[in-house]
Design a protein around this motif. Sequence first.
Motif, PDB file in Angstrom:
ATOM      1  N   HIS A 296      -1.878   2.333 -47.299  1.00  0.00           N
ATOM      2  CA  HIS A 296      -1.312   1.116 -46.497  1.00  0.00           C
ATOM      3  C   HIS A 296      -0.736   0.263 -47.688  1.00  0.00           C
ATOM      4  O   HIS A 296      -1.640  -0.346 -48.473  1.00  0.00           O
ATOM      5  CB  HIS A 296      -2.448   0.514 -45.924  1.00  0.00           C
ATOM      6  N   ILE A 297       0.380   0.075 -47.651  1.00  0.00           N
ATOM      7  CA  ILE A 297       0.976  -0.841 -48.824  1.00  0.00           C
ATOM      8  C   ILE A 297       1.379  -2.208 -47.960  1.00  0.00           C
ATOM      9  O   ILE A 297       1.958  -2.327 -47.169  1.00  0.00           O
ATOM     10  CB  ILE A 297       2.290  -0.198 -49.265  1.00  0.00           C
ATOM     11  N   ILE A 298       0.589  -3.404 -48.523  1.00  0.00           N
ATOM     12  CA  ILE A 298       0.670  -4.689 -48.009  1.00  0.00           C
ATOM     13  C   ILE A 298       1.329  -5.374 -48.669  1.00  0.00           C
ATOM     14  O   ILE A 298       1.260  -5.613 -49.854  1.00  0.00           O
ATOM     15  CB  ILE A 298      -0.853  -5.149 -47.943  1.00  0.00           C
ATOM     16  N   ALA A 299       2.444  -5.845 -48.014  1.00  0.00           N
ATOM     17  CA  ALA A 299       3.426  -6.724 -48.891  1.00  0.00           C
ATOM     18  C   ALA A 299       3.492  -8.168 -48.274  1.00  0.00           C
ATOM     19  O   ALA A 299       4.686  -9.007 -48.671  1.00  0.00           O
ATOM     20  CB  ALA A 299       4.928  -6.200 -48.902  1.00  0.00           C
ATOM     21  N   THR A 300       2.670  -8.808 -47.777  1.00  0.00           N
ATOM     22  CA  THR A 300       2.395  -9.770 -47.389  1.00  0.00           C
ATOM     23  C   THR A 300       1.297 -10.824 -47.835  1.00  0.00           C
ATOM     24  O   THR A 300       0.033 -10.104 -48.249  1.00  0.00           O
ATOM     25  CB  THR A 300       2.319 -10.051 -45.971  1.00  0.00           C
ATOM     26  N   PRO A 301       1.397 -11.826 -48.423  1.00  0.00           N
ATOM     27  CA  PRO A 301       0.319 -12.807 -49.378  1.00  0.00           C
ATOM     28  C   PRO A 301      -0.598 -13.420 -48.379  1.00  0.00           C
ATOM     29  O   PRO A 301      -1.628 -14.072 -48.860  1.00  0.00           O
ATOM     30  CB  PRO A 301       1.140 -13.696 -50.177  1.00  0.00           C
ATOM     31  N   ARG A 302      -0.375 -13.602 -47.140  1.00  0.00           N
ATOM     32  CA  ARG A 302      -1.102 -14.365 -46.147  1.00  0.00           C
ATOM     33  C   ARG A 302      -2.161 -13.827 -45.524  1.00  0.00           C
ATOM     34  O   ARG A 302      -2.958 -14.678 -44.765  1.00  0.00           O
ATOM     35  CB  ARG A 302      -0.284 -14.829 -44.960  1.00  0.00           C
ATOM     36  N   GLU A 303      -2.664 -12.843 -45.938  1.00  0.00           N
ATOM     37  CA  GLU A 303      -4.125 -12.039 -45.437  1.00  0.00           C
ATOM     38  C   GLU A 303      -4.385 -12.302 -44.274  1.00  0.00           C
ATOM     39  O   GLU A 303      -3.300 -11.712 -43.364  1.00  0.00           O
ATOM     40  CB  GLU A 303      -5.103 -12.838 -46.459  1.00  0.00           C
ATOM     41  N   GLU A 304      -5.486 -12.726 -43.615  1.00  0.00           N
ATOM     42  CA  GLU A 304      -5.723 -12.699 -42.140  1.00  0.00           C
ATOM     43  C   GLU A 304      -4.748 -13.649 -41.379  1.00  0.00           C
ATOM     44  O   GLU A 304      -4.884 -13.394 -39.986  1.00  0.00           O
ATOM     45  CB  GLU A 304      -7.077 -13.126 -41.848  1.00  0.00           C
ATOM     46  N   ALA A 305      -4.090 -14.431 -42.185  1.00  0.00           N
ATOM     47  CA  ALA A 305      -3.186 -15.462 -41.270  1.00  0.00           C
ATOM     48  C   ALA A 305      -1.784 -14.512 -41.280  1.00  0.00           C
ATOM     49  O   ALA A 305      -0.804 -15.122 -40.164  1.00  0.00           O
ATOM     50  CB  ALA A 305      -2.841 -16.659 -42.018  1.00  0.00           C
ATOM     51  N   SER A 306      -1.664 -13.288 -41.486  1.00  0.00           N
ATOM     52  CA  SER A 306      -0.457 -12.662 -41.606  1.00  0.00           C
ATOM     53  C   SER A 306      -0.030 -12.052 -40.003  1.00  0.00           C
ATOM     54  O   SER A 306      -1.068 -11.301 -39.493  1.00  0.00           O
ATOM     55  CB  SER A 306      -0.445 -11.531 -42.508  1.00  0.00           C
ATOM     56  N   ARG A 307       0.989 -12.469 -39.474  1.00  0.00           N
ATOM     57  CA  ARG A 307       1.403 -11.974 -38.453  1.00  0.00           C
ATOM     58  C   ARG A 307       1.651 -10.338 -38.404  1.00  0.00           C
ATOM     59  O   ARG A 307       1.440  -9.438 -37.422  1.00  0.00           O
ATOM     60  CB  ARG A 307       2.394 -12.500 -37.613  1.00  0.00           C
ATOM     61  N   THR A 308       2.071  -9.819 -39.363  1.00  0.00           N
ATOM     62  CA  THR A 308       2.573  -8.540 -39.713  1.00  0.00           C
ATOM     63  C   THR A 308       1.053  -7.586 -39.755  1.00  0.00           C
ATOM     64  O   THR A 308       0.947  -6.696 -38.984  1.00  0.00           O
ATOM     65  CB  THR A 308       3.077  -8.346 -41.163  1.00  0.00           C
ATOM     66  N   LEU A 309       0.029  -8.274 -40.214  1.00  0.00           N
ATOM     67  CA  LEU A 309      -1.223  -7.389 -40.468  1.00  0.00           C
ATOM     68  C   LEU A 309      -1.952  -7.435 -39.236  1.00  0.00           C
ATOM     69  O   LEU A 309      -2.573  -6.493 -38.757  1.00  0.00           O
ATOM     70  CB  LEU A 309      -2.166  -8.058 -41.459  1.00  0.00           C
ATOM     71  N   GLN A 310      -1.639  -8.585 -38.115  1.00  0.00           N
ATOM     72  CA  GLN A 310      -2.247  -8.534 -36.929  1.00  0.00           C
ATOM     73  C   GLN A 310      -1.965  -7.135 -36.133  1.00  0.00           C
ATOM     74  O   GLN A 310      -2.564  -6.724 -35.215  1.00  0.00           O
ATOM     75  CB  GLN A 310      -1.626  -9.605 -36.091  1.00  0.00           C
ATOM     76  N   ILE A 311      -0.507  -6.750 -36.612  1.00  0.00           N
ATOM     77  CA  ILE A 311      -0.097  -5.585 -35.785  1.00  0.00           C
ATOM     78  C   ILE A 311      -0.579  -4.281 -36.438  1.00  0.00           C
ATOM     79  O   ILE A 311      -0.666  -3.491 -35.935  1.00  0.00           O
ATOM     80  CB  ILE A 311       1.602  -5.681 -35.775  1.00  0.00           C
ATOM     81  N   SER A 312      -0.380  -4.238 -37.903  1.00  0.00           N
ATOM     82  CA  SER A 312      -0.697  -3.246 -38.820  1.00  0.00           C
ATOM     83  C   SER A 312      -2.341  -2.765 -38.497  1.00  0.00           C
ATOM     84  O   SER A 312      -2.691  -1.764 -38.383  1.00  0.00           O
ATOM     85  CB  SER A 312      -0.624  -3.380 -40.044  1.00  0.00           C
ATOM     86  N   HIS A 313      -3.108  -3.873 -38.193  1.00  0.00           N
ATOM     87  CA  HIS A 313      -4.474  -3.574 -37.771  1.00  0.00           C
ATOM     88  C   HIS A 313      -4.712  -2.890 -36.652  1.00  0.00           C
ATOM     89  O   HIS A 313      -5.679  -1.897 -36.519  1.00  0.00           O
ATOM     90  CB  HIS A 313      -5.395  -4.979 -37.923  1.00  0.00           C
ATOM     91  N   VAL A 314      -3.948  -3.017 -35.682  1.00  0.00           N
ATOM     92  CA  VAL A 314      -4.155  -2.272 -34.277  1.00  0.00           C
ATOM     93  C   VAL A 314      -3.589  -0.726 -34.731  1.00  0.00           C
ATOM     94  O   VAL A 314      -4.207  -0.073 -34.092  1.00  0.00           O
ATOM     95  CB  VAL A 314      -2.934  -2.941 -33.187  1.00  0.00           C
ATOM     96  N   PHE A 315      -2.581  -0.616 -35.553  1.00  0.00           N
ATOM     97  CA  PHE A 315      -2.103   0.829 -35.795  1.00  0.00           C
ATOM     98  C   PHE A 315      -3.262   1.430 -36.372  1.00  0.00           C
ATOM     99  O   PHE A 315      -3.666   2.466 -36.137  1.00  0.00           O
ATOM    100  CB  PHE A 315      -1.045   0.651 -36.654  1.00  0.00           C
ATOM    101  N   LEU A 316      -4.065   0.744 -37.357  1.00  0.00           N
ATOM    102  CA  LEU A 316      -4.927   1.436 -38.123  1.00  0.00           C
ATOM    103  C   LEU A 316      -6.117   1.553 -37.366  1.00  0.00           C
ATOM    104  O   LEU A 316      -6.987   2.698 -37.625  1.00  0.00           O
ATOM    105  CB  LEU A 316      -5.222   0.663 -39.310  1.00  0.00           C
ATOM    106  N   ASP A 317      -6.589   0.690 -36.731  1.00  0.00           N
ATOM    107  CA  ASP A 317      -7.797   0.945 -35.826  1.00  0.00           C
ATOM    108  C   ASP A 317      -7.771   2.151 -34.870  1.00  0.00           C
ATOM    109  O   ASP A 317      -8.599   2.752 -34.819  1.00  0.00           O
ATOM    110  CB  ASP A 317      -8.301  -0.463 -34.961  1.00  0.00           C
ATOM    111  N   THR A 318      -6.444   2.264 -34.077  1.00  0.00           N
ATOM    112  CA  THR A 318      -6.258   3.301 -33.439  1.00  0.00           C
ATOM    113  C   THR A 318      -6.280   4.699 -34.210  1.00  0.00           C
ATOM    114  O   THR A 318      -6.702   5.690 -33.716  1.00  0.00           O
ATOM    115  CB  THR A 318      -5.015   3.256 -32.658  1.00  0.00           C
TER     116      THR A 318
END
Length: 210
Positions: free
Chosen positions: A6-28
């Motif tokens: 998992h290559i993360i290219a956003t510096p916003r950590e938990e505030a990242s809207r991108t990661l809100q989506i990626s976490h759903v993919f990863l959890d599933t």
Amino acid sequence: MKRLLHIIATPREEASRTLQISHVFLDTFKTVHPNWVVDELDLDKENLPPLNMKSVSGKYILLQGSNLFGKAQELWAEILQHIERFKTADLFLISTPMWNFHIPYLLKQYIDLIVQPKYLFQYKKEGGAEGLVLNKKMVIITTRGGNYGGELKNLDFQEPYLKAIFNFIGITDISFINAEPTDMGLEKQKKQIAIAQQAAKELGVTVMEL
């Protein structure tokens, strides 16, 4: 044991809207594939080696068809570690926002580090090049402030570039989930993220079956 990088290219950590989506993919994905290892590479926290005169000289040695030895090999040791970490993964997930119609500079630096001749691609004697990262899949999850699927499509240099560079090294099975627009009001933002999260959940189930 298979590994998802998992290559993360956003510096916003938990505030990242991108990661809100990626976490759903990863959890599933982890629910469906509990034996896989998830290897997280956060580019904002990673001290990537610079591309300067000393390191770039190694690239030209490789382009001339020679191998790296001695000092040149020592200078490239860290770059080679990143290359090895990438090419030995079985599945890739890239989480990236769109910045100025393109990708964040950290992701571009990472790509420039790893896409090297003899490692991720090679030139053919008869001309042209061929990728060396074969039979692997990639998922790219993005968030964009505007809507680049319509009249702004000609300003989307993000998806075409990512598709081109990873196709070049041999990864042709790429699934994109683009959440857009996310900067045109909170209501639209929530709606588009929810739509993208549902797509991510579905892809997390089916990605290795497609």
